[in-house]
Design an enzyme around this catalytic site. Structure first.
Site, mmCIF file in Angstrom:
data_model
loop_
_atom_site.group_PDB
_atom_site.id
_atom_site.type_symbol
_atom_site.label_atom_id
_atom_site.label_comp_id
_atom_site.label_asym_id
_atom_site.label_seq_id
_atom_site.Cartn_x
_atom_site.Cartn_y
_atom_site.Cartn_z
ATOM 1 C CE LYS A 181 67.667 -84.724 3.895
ATOM 2 N NZ LYS A 181 66.933 -83.648 3.321
HETATM 3 C C1 LIG Z 1 66.632 -82.080 3.398
HETATM 4 C C2 LIG Z 1 65.607 -81.324 3.681
HETATM 5 C C3 LIG Z 1 64.953 -80.547 2.706
HETATM 6 C C4 LIG Z 1 65.294 -80.223 1.481
HETATM 7 O O1 LIG Z 1 65.405 -81.160 0.471
HETATM 8 P P1 LIG Z 1 66.356 -81.121 -0.796
HETATM 9 O O2 LIG Z 1 66.102 -82.106 -1.616
HETATM 10 O O3 LIG Z 1 67.496 -80.858 -0.353
HETATM 11 O O4 LIG Z 1 65.773 -79.693 -1.393
HETATM 12 C C5 LIG Z 1 63.560 -80.108 3.202
HETATM 13 N N1 LIG Z 1 63.213 -80.285 4.493
HETATM 14 C C6 LIG Z 1 63.723 -80.904 5.213
HETATM 15 C C7 LIG Z 1 63.337 -80.976 6.717
HETATM 16 C C8 LIG Z 1 65.118 -81.461 5.038
HETATM 17 O O5 LIG Z 1 65.914 -82.122 5.893
#
Ligand SMILES: *Cc1c(COP(=O)(O)O)cnc(C)c1O
Length: 383
Positions: A181
């Site tokens: 991210k």
């Molecule tokens: C990455 C992601 C999540 C989850 O995030 P984590 O930190 O991995 O739990 C939730 N929603 C979307 C759309 C994502 O891309």
């Protein structure tokens, strides 16, 4: 050339911050976590930010805070990661799959109200690729029907809707700091809110249901006494993660420029192509450019999206698809009631979307290699 879909952007300051924590004598949630929460809250203009172990945990805590119950319904887009739906199932509540807009890939605000029933408690809009959803329309629907808006902003830092940062609009906004991210802590998440009660509840639940600043009990400020008021969770962030988060936050806007620069180059390269539609970003908002998703004009190509991805792979370019519609997965297909006819845009987009590499350390040569490869494959397979 080998180009991965993502390469983490770790600089000396990231390393220094983490080493500082390792040497400090304090590894888990503590001063750096508090610092990271405060700085993040300032950045997204939210009075409160509650860090946790993942974006998924942040969404789970958000749904606890609004008191989601067994049998309630929560409207979510069909095109998202399973985390958006699974957190609803933690409560034995029901995710209701809504269709998306073909241009933005975000939930189609004109198709939400038909899904609202007496059981509907909330909507979880997902800001796909970093582009904010139609928040004015969503907030109006929520106000009219007495629903909560819990934003899945896993892709969405930093992003702005009509000059307002995402994190300052819905009831609670959940961010992710997963490795790929825009701010990467390895794992981590944050729930931003302006509601102090929600913040208190989430803080209590993220650490075993212990009331009030329990981490302090180990420090000089604290005492040994604590009280458990709920069966909570082990969802706290650690200072090791927060150290990385602080360093990443410092350069978040530089990194955003780098992502935007890559997006601009792709946009320019594909502008005249009849085979490729570039990401559509509405004028009144700013995307984080977490993802760069193209749509293939499959009607004009002899090959499918999947074959296109295979050919890119052969050239050494790794790509991804965001996302496989939830209703295609066995779990959702078999357990979550939905009408396929209601999810046509999601299916249409899934047949043609490809996420190209867009990571801050990408070199100009790498960027050019990717777009030239994409354009060549188009030419060689043109109908
Ligand atoms: C990455 C992601 C999540 C989850 O995030 P984590 O930190 O991995 O739990 C939730 N929603 C979307 C759309 C994502 O891309």
């Amino acid at each position: 050339m080998e180009i991965p879909f993502h390469r983490s952007y770790t600089l000396q300051d990231d390393i220094d911050q983490v080493v500082d924590t390792l040497k400090s004598g304090w590894l888990t949630m503590g001063p750096k976590t508090m610092d990271f929460e405060n700085r993040f809250a300032d950045d997204v203009k939210a009075p409160f930010a509650v860090s946790c172990s993942s974006g998924t945990a942040a969404m789970h805590l958000a749904l606890k805070a609004i008191n989601l119950q067994d049998g309630d319904e929560v409207i979510i887009p069909d095109m998202t990661f399973t985390a958006t739906g699974e957190v609803v199932r933690y409560f034995n509540a029901m995710p209701v799959l809504a269709d998306i807009n073909q241009d933005t890939f975000n939930i189609d605000v004109n198709n939400i109200e038909k899904h609202i029933t007496k059981k509907t408690k909330a909507i979880i809009p997902v800001h796909m690729a970093g582009q904010p959803c139609d928040m004015d329309e969503l907030m109006a629907i929520a106000a009219k029907n007495n629903l909560k808006i819990i934003e899945d902003a896993a892709h969405c830092f930093p992003s702005f809707y009509k000059s307002r940062p995402i994190g300052s609009i819905g009831d609670i906004t959940a961010f992710s700091f997963y490795a790929t991210k825009t701010i990467a802590c390895g794992e981590g998440g944050m729930a931003a809110t302006e509601n102090e009660e929600y913040a208190k509840t989430m803080k209590m639940l993220r650490l075993h249901g212990i009331s009030k600043d329990a981490w302090k009990r180990y420090s000089n400020e604290g005492s040994w006494f604590y009280e458990v008021v709920e069966a909570g969770y082990k969802y706290n962030m650690t200072d090791i993660q927060a150290a990385l988060g602080l360093a990443q936050l410092n350069k978040a806007y530089d990194v955003w420029e780098k992502r935007k620069n890559i997006a601009d180059k792709y946009n320019a390269a594909f502008a005249k192509s009849e085979f490729i539609e570039t990401p559509f970003v509405k004028e009144d908002r700013k995307t984080s450019w977490h993802l760069y998703i193209i749509k293939l004009n499959v009607e004009k190509l002899f090959i499918s999206r999947n074959e296109f991805i295979e050919q890119l792979k052969k050239m050494g370019v790794s790509t991804s698809v965001h996302f496989i519609p939830l209703h295609y997965h066995p779990y959702y297909k078999n357990n979550i009631p939905h009408k396929v006819d209601d999810l046509k845009n999601s299916e249409w987009v899934f047949e043609r979307n490809i996420s190209l590499p867009i990571f801050p350390g990408m070199t100009d040569a790498e960027i050019e290699y990717v777009y030239s490869g994409v354009l060549n494959i188009c030419q060689q397979n043109a109908q």
